[in-house]
Design an enzyme around this catalytic site. Structure first.
Site, PDB file in Angstrom:
ATOM      1  N   PHE A   1       0.845  -1.188   0.000  1.00  0.00           N
ATOM      2  CA  PHE A   1       0.000   0.000   0.000  1.00  0.00           C
ATOM      3  C   PHE A   1       0.887   1.247   0.000  1.00  0.00           C
ATOM      4  CE2 PHE A   1      -2.043  -3.509   2.127  1.00  0.00           C
ATOM      5  CZ  PHE A   1      -3.284  -3.586   1.516  1.00  0.00           C
TER       6      PHE A   1
ATOM      7  N   SER B   1      -7.106  -7.523  -1.302  1.00  0.00           N
ATOM      8  CA  SER B   1      -6.651  -6.946  -0.035  1.00  0.00           C
ATOM      9  C   SER B   1      -7.103  -5.499   0.077  1.00  0.00           C
ATOM     10  CB  SER B   1      -5.125  -7.009   0.073  1.00  0.00           C
ATOM     11  OG  SER B   1      -4.672  -8.341   0.111  1.00  0.00           O
TER      12      SER B   1
ATOM     13  N   CYS C   1      -3.774  -4.987   6.652  1.00  0.00           N
ATOM     14  CA  CYS C   1      -4.109  -5.643   5.388  1.00  0.00           C
ATOM     15  C   CYS C   1      -5.084  -6.786   5.652  1.00  0.00           C
ATOM     16  CB  CYS C   1      -2.833  -6.163   4.732  1.00  0.00           C
ATOM     17  SG  CYS C   1      -3.126  -7.038   3.179  1.00  0.00           S
TER      18      CYS C   1
ATOM     19  N   THR D   1      -8.332  -9.422   4.005  1.00  0.00           N
ATOM     20  CA  THR D   1      -8.791 -10.072   2.777  1.00  0.00           C
ATOM     21  C   THR D   1     -10.311  -9.982   2.671  1.00  0.00           C
ATOM     22  OG1 THR D   1      -6.947 -11.628   2.835  1.00  0.00           O
ATOM     23  CG2 THR D   1      -8.842 -12.225   1.478  1.00  0.00           C
TER      24      THR D   1
ATOM     25  N   ALA E   1      -8.438 -12.519  12.557  1.00  0.00           N
ATOM     26  CA  ALA E   1      -7.852 -13.634  13.298  1.00  0.00           C
ATOM     27  C   ALA E   1      -7.307 -13.119  14.632  1.00  0.00           C
ATOM     28  CB  ALA E   1      -6.735 -14.270  12.480  1.00  0.00           C
TER      29      ALA E   1
ATOM     30  N   HIS F   1       1.127  -4.467   7.544  1.00  0.00           N
ATOM     31  CA  HIS F   1       1.414  -5.356   8.676  1.00  0.00           C
ATOM     32  C   HIS F   1       1.657  -4.480   9.909  1.00  0.00           C
ATOM     33  CE1 HIS F   1       3.125  -8.320   5.476  1.00  0.00           C
ATOM     34  NE2 HIS F   1       1.814  -8.254   5.457  1.00  0.00           N
TER      35      HIS F   1
ATOM     36  N   THR G   1       4.359  12.165   8.358  1.00  0.00           N
ATOM     37  CA  THR G   1       5.746  12.543   8.627  1.00  0.00           C
ATOM     38  C   THR G   1       5.934  12.788  10.120  1.00  0.00           C
ATOM     39  OG1 THR G   1       5.936  13.594   6.456  1.00  0.00           O
ATOM     40  CG2 THR G   1       7.556  14.211   8.112  1.00  0.00           C
TER      41      THR G   1
END
Length: 241
Positions: A2, A43, A50, A52, A66, A104, A155
């Protein structure tokens, strides 16, 4: 992969526990702008995580959470009606902005302070105090470097390694486009540090470890240093010539 440039804000409309693994199935609605080219299995980064797509229609999409995702992110704290930042995975033909975001999430941080500065908004975040994970992430947080907050590429304006805090500033445009501007002190956000920084830090650390143990290329460097030291000691008469 991404970019951290948020495309759309969707709304959580359903949260159903799974019987199998302790996770949840979440449904996000008011999401039609990011579903025009959607397929099952695609995704979508939701608040930077991320996820699904398991089902979708013209206006909504479903994802599964999960236990690992629940432990690492703030998604388990969401309640029906909450809004979330969304970004589709990077397409090959898309102009690249922001920075490389994996989706992640590394950890969560807590909003420590939030105050306006002219038409901008300054926020400071507190990382989990002195955990091994926090200590491993701090080297990748540097002033003027990148950080991903709830999926948004921002930033860093300040980093305090001792206090384990970091700060960012939201311009007026970002305040309109991100859910972060509607949060308050004490709320948690998802944090992903710059992956490039993590790779560099690991490579440097590995090189230093090789030097310390005398293995690999470090062994050659260690031998060179030993020869230089021995030559200097001989020249000074400490060792016999």
């Amino acid at each position: 992969m991404f970019t951290g440039l948020i495309e759309h804000i969707a709304t959580l409309t359903s949260r159903i526990p799974k019987d199998t693994d302790g996770g949840f199935t979440l449904t996000f609605s008011s999401a039609s702008p990011i579903l025009e080219d959607c397929h099952v299995g695609d995704s979508i980064a939701v608040n930077g995580a991320c996820l699904t797509v398991t089902e979708f229609d013209a206006d909504s999409f479903k994802v599964g959470l999960a236990p690992e995702t629940l432990e690492r992110t703030n998604l388990g704290d969401l309640v029906v009606g909450d809004r979330v930042n969304c970004e589709r995975a990077l397409a090959a033909h898309t102009r690249f902005g922001g920075h490389f975001v994996q989706g992640h999430v590394d950890t969560t941080a807590t909003i420590l302070s939030l105050f306006p500065d002219s038409n901008s908004l300054r926020l400071t975040f507190q990382l989990p105090s002195s955990t091994p994970l926090t200590l491993s992430l701090l080297p990748s947080l540097i002033p003027k470097g990148y950080v991903t907050i709830d999926g948004a590429s921002l930033t860093l304006t300040n980093v305090d390694d001792k206090a384990q805090t970091f700060s960012i500033m939201l311009i007026a445009h970002s305040q309109e486009k991100l859910v972060l501007s509607s949060k308050k002190v004490g709320d948690k956000v998802n944090v992903e540090v710059d992956s490039v920084g993590k790779f560099v830090e690991k490579a440097v650390r590995r090189g230093m470890e090789e030097i310390m143990v005398g293995g690999g290329n470090g062994g050659a460097l260690e031998g060179m240093v030993e020869r230089v030291v021995e030559r200097v000691l001989r020249e000074k008469g400490v060792l016999p010539k």
